[in-house]
Enzyme design. Structure first.
Site, short mmCIF file in Angstrom:
data_model
loop_
_atom_site.label_atom_id
_atom_site.label_comp_id
_atom_site.label_asym_id
_atom_site.label_seq_id
_atom_site.Cartn_x
_atom_site.Cartn_y
_atom_site.Cartn_z
N PHE A 277 -13.44 6.64 -37.64
CA PHE A 277 -12.07 6.24 -38.02
C PHE A 277 -11.97 4.78 -38.41
O PHE A 277 -10.88 4.23 -38.48
CB PHE A 277 -11.11 6.51 -36.85
N ARG B 64 -11.60 1.24 -40.16
CA ARG B 64 -10.90 0.76 -41.35
C ARG B 64 -11.72 -0.33 -41.99
O ARG B 64 -12.26 -1.20 -41.28
CB ARG B 64 -9.54 0.16 -40.95
N ASN C 229 -6.37 11.20 -41.93
CA ASN C 229 -6.21 10.53 -43.23
C ASN C 229 -5.09 11.16 -44.05
O ASN C 229 -4.36 10.46 -44.77
CB ASN C 229 -7.53 10.52 -44.00
N GLY D 235 -5.34 3.54 -52.06
CA GLY D 235 -6.56 3.79 -52.82
C GLY D 235 -7.73 3.75 -51.86
O GLY D 235 -7.57 4.00 -50.67
N CYS E 121 -11.52 6.60 -49.17
CA CYS E 121 -11.22 7.65 -48.19
C CYS E 121 -9.95 8.41 -48.48
O CYS E 121 -9.99 9.60 -48.80
CB CYS E 121 -11.16 7.05 -46.79
C1 UDX Z 1 -8.78 4.69 -43.98
C2 UDX Z 1 -8.30 5.07 -42.55
O1 UDX Z 1 -7.25 4.17 -42.17
C3 UDX Z 1 -9.46 4.99 -41.59
O2 UDX Z 1 -9.04 5.39 -40.30
C4 UDX Z 1 -10.57 5.91 -42.08
O3 UDX Z 1 -11.70 5.83 -41.24
C5 UDX Z 1 -10.97 5.53 -43.50
O4 UDX Z 1 -9.83 5.55 -44.35
P1 UDX Z 1 -9.34 2.42 -45.23
O5 UDX Z 1 -9.70 3.25 -46.42
O6 UDX Z 1 -10.24 1.29 -44.83
O7 UDX Z 1 -9.20 3.34 -43.93
O8 UDX Z 1 -7.91 1.79 -45.55
P2 UDX Z 1 -6.44 1.84 -44.94
O9 UDX Z 1 -6.20 0.64 -44.13
O10 UDX Z 1 -6.14 3.16 -44.33
O11 UDX Z 1 -5.58 1.69 -46.29
C6 UDX Z 1 -5.70 2.66 -47.31
C7 UDX Z 1 -4.85 2.32 -48.49
O12 UDX Z 1 -3.46 2.46 -48.15
C8 UDX Z 1 -4.99 0.90 -49.04
O13 UDX Z 1 -5.04 0.96 -50.46
C9 UDX Z 1 -3.74 0.19 -48.57
O14 UDX Z 1 -3.36 -0.84 -49.44
C10 UDX Z 1 -2.74 1.34 -48.61
N1 UDX Z 1 -1.58 1.13 -47.72
C11 UDX Z 1 -1.77 1.02 -46.37
C12 UDX Z 1 -0.30 1.09 -48.25
O15 UDX Z 1 -0.11 1.21 -49.47
N2 UDX Z 1 0.77 0.92 -47.40
C13 UDX Z 1 0.62 0.80 -46.05
O16 UDX Z 1 1.63 0.65 -45.36
C14 UDX Z 1 -0.70 0.85 -45.51
#
Ligand code: UDX
Length: 418
Positions: free
Chosen positions: A130, A132, A193, A242, A245
């Site tokens: 999980f 990030r 996710n 984006g 994941c």
């Molecule tokens: C994600 C999961 O959070 C993590 O638990 C898993 O293991 C892998 O996928 P990650 O891809 O590192 O992690 O990014 P995350 O922090 O989840 O953000 C994903 C996307 O959502 C980013 O593009 C971020 O900018 C966007 N986002 C996040 C938003 O647009 N708004 C928000 O409020 C939060």
């Protein structure tokens, strides 16, 4: 794992990666990783190799290869997982444990367990990841929960004992542990996710409604976020999600559910995906509108290329997508990013990417903020004005204060806020 006291060998088929890691240099940007990598190598407990035979002697074998979206389909590509398992089996010993970390379609662990047990005396557990990006070191050393997907019977009891030893440090700190069967463990990861993606698209859908009513989605998010059942995290409206994941995991989940005859159960994830992609269109359209509908040869500064701050990852990055699409419309785009510039240059050599913020801003008629790095969030009009030609800023992450920018004479445009 080496930091936690284990003796570790990391295997990859990519010789350049292995050479770099052996020198103590990570092959991507991740805060805290260079330090922990070097300290682990210095203890002698961490080595790297391209030879699968070097795993002999290890008792726990983590599978952590990628499962990207298949070309021409929404399903996950399991080629790398299958190749890793096939390559590993000849070197497994009786009593070893293979631990799946990769995000896979439900049913994969059961199939791989059959291969592992038939080909060796080893067992398989599924232990979803999980972490990030940007917080990977902390999330690995101190995870917020552990999930073990275990085989039934005595094999499961033995596998749990082996995993408990691996995660002894986290378990001693009372990290919640959920032990399940394989299918549940696989589904925990994709549903986590899918939930996060849905939460982001929910607030972005509210932003769309706010845009036609004059409401402010950031205040709306604050207000609903105070409800403990809802919570404010992941209610950041903007250009959308984006990365490597969320986008591919919701698509792979939809594809797998359809294979299982349950497409309708997660059909809403297609709407989640569509809402998300519409936000990129929205940002591009706002820039075009700000340029009077004529983007051709107009100077635009794009602040951010990574899919989120504290990462150099540009996989399915909304920020990069916006830059590429504006370039495609003929705008004279100059983008910048504190860490992702090199990756973006490699994949999109047609883009002009500046190393400094000043160079990106020079003569820009419109400034677009699409990745909320602290250095962009903290910008004040006076930091930008010496460089830009125009006075319009599109805040694709709702991370600036509209009052401050408007007071300085700027046209400020946020997403879902007046
Ligand atoms: C994600 C999961 O959070 C993590 O638990 C898993 O293991 C892998 O996928 P990650 O891809 O590192 O992690 O990014 P995350 O922090 O989840 O953000 C994903 C996307 O959502 C980013 O593009 C971020 O900018 C966007 N986002 C996040 C938003 O647009 N708004 C928000 O409020 C939060």
């Amino acid at each position: 794992m080496a930091e936690l006291g284990h003796e570790v060998i990391g295997i990859d088929v990519d010789a350049a990666k292995i050479e770099s890691l052996t020198r103590g240099e990570p092959t991507f940007f991740e805060p805290g990783l260079p330090e922990i990598l070097r300290s682990a190598i210095a203890t002698g407990r961490l080595t790297f190799s391209t030879r699968m035979s070097d795993v002999a002697g290890a008792s726990v074998h983590f599978l952590a290869v990628g499962t990207p979206q298949q070309r021409g389909s929404y399903a996950a590509d399991l080629t790398y997982v299958d190749a890793a398992v096939e390559g590993l089996i000849p070197f497994l010993a009786d009593g070893d444990l293979v631990v799946g970390k990769s995000t896979v379609p439900v049913g994969t662990a059961e199939r791989l367990a059959g291969l592992v047990t038939a080909g060796s005396g080893a067992q398989l557990a599924w232990n979803p990841e999980f972490l990030r990006e940007g917080f990977a070191v902390k999330d690995t050393i101190s995870p917020d929960r552990l999930v073990y997907g275990l085989p039934p019977g005595d094999a499961g009891v033995r596998a749990k004992a082996q995993l408990d030893e691996v995660y002894a440090t986290a378990l001693a700190k009372d990290t919640p542990l959920v032990t399940t069967d394989y299918a549940t463990a696989e589904l925990v990861k994709v549903s986590a996710n899918a939930f996060l993606a849905t939460k982001i698209s929910f607030i972005n859908a509210m932003a769309e409604i706010a845009e036609v009513t004059g409401a402010d989605v950031t205040q709306l998010a604050d207000a609903i976020g105070f409800d403990g059942r809802i919570g404010r995290r992941f209610l950041g409206a903007g250009v959308g999600f984006g990365g490597g994941c969320l986008p591919k995991d919701i698509r792979a989940f939809t594809a797998r559910a359809e294979e299982l005859g349950r497409g309708e159960s997660v059909a809403f994830l297609k709407e989640v995906d569509k809402i998300n992609l519409r936000r990129r269109d929205r940002v591009v359209n706002l820039v075009v509108d700000a340029l009077g509908g004529e983007p051709y040869e107009k100077r635009v500064a794009v602040l951010g290329l990574a899919f989120k701050p504290f990462s150099d990852d540009i996989r399915d990055s909304p920020a990069l997508d916006v830059a590429v699409r504006l370039h495609g419309l003929g705008a004279a785009v100059t983008a910048t990013d504190p860490e992702a510039a090199a990756n973006a240059r490699r994949v999109h050599p047609q883009l002009t990417i500046a190393d400094s913020l000043g160079d990106a801003l020079r003569d820009a008629e419109v400034v677009v903020l699409v990745t909320e790095w602290p250095e962009f969030r903290g910008l004040q009009p006076a930091d930008v004005e010496p460089f830009t030609a125009g006075r319009t800023i599109i805040d694709g992450r709702n991370s600036l204060d509209p009052v401050v920018w408007r007071a300085a004479g700027w046209t400020y445009v946020g997403l879902g806020r007046p």
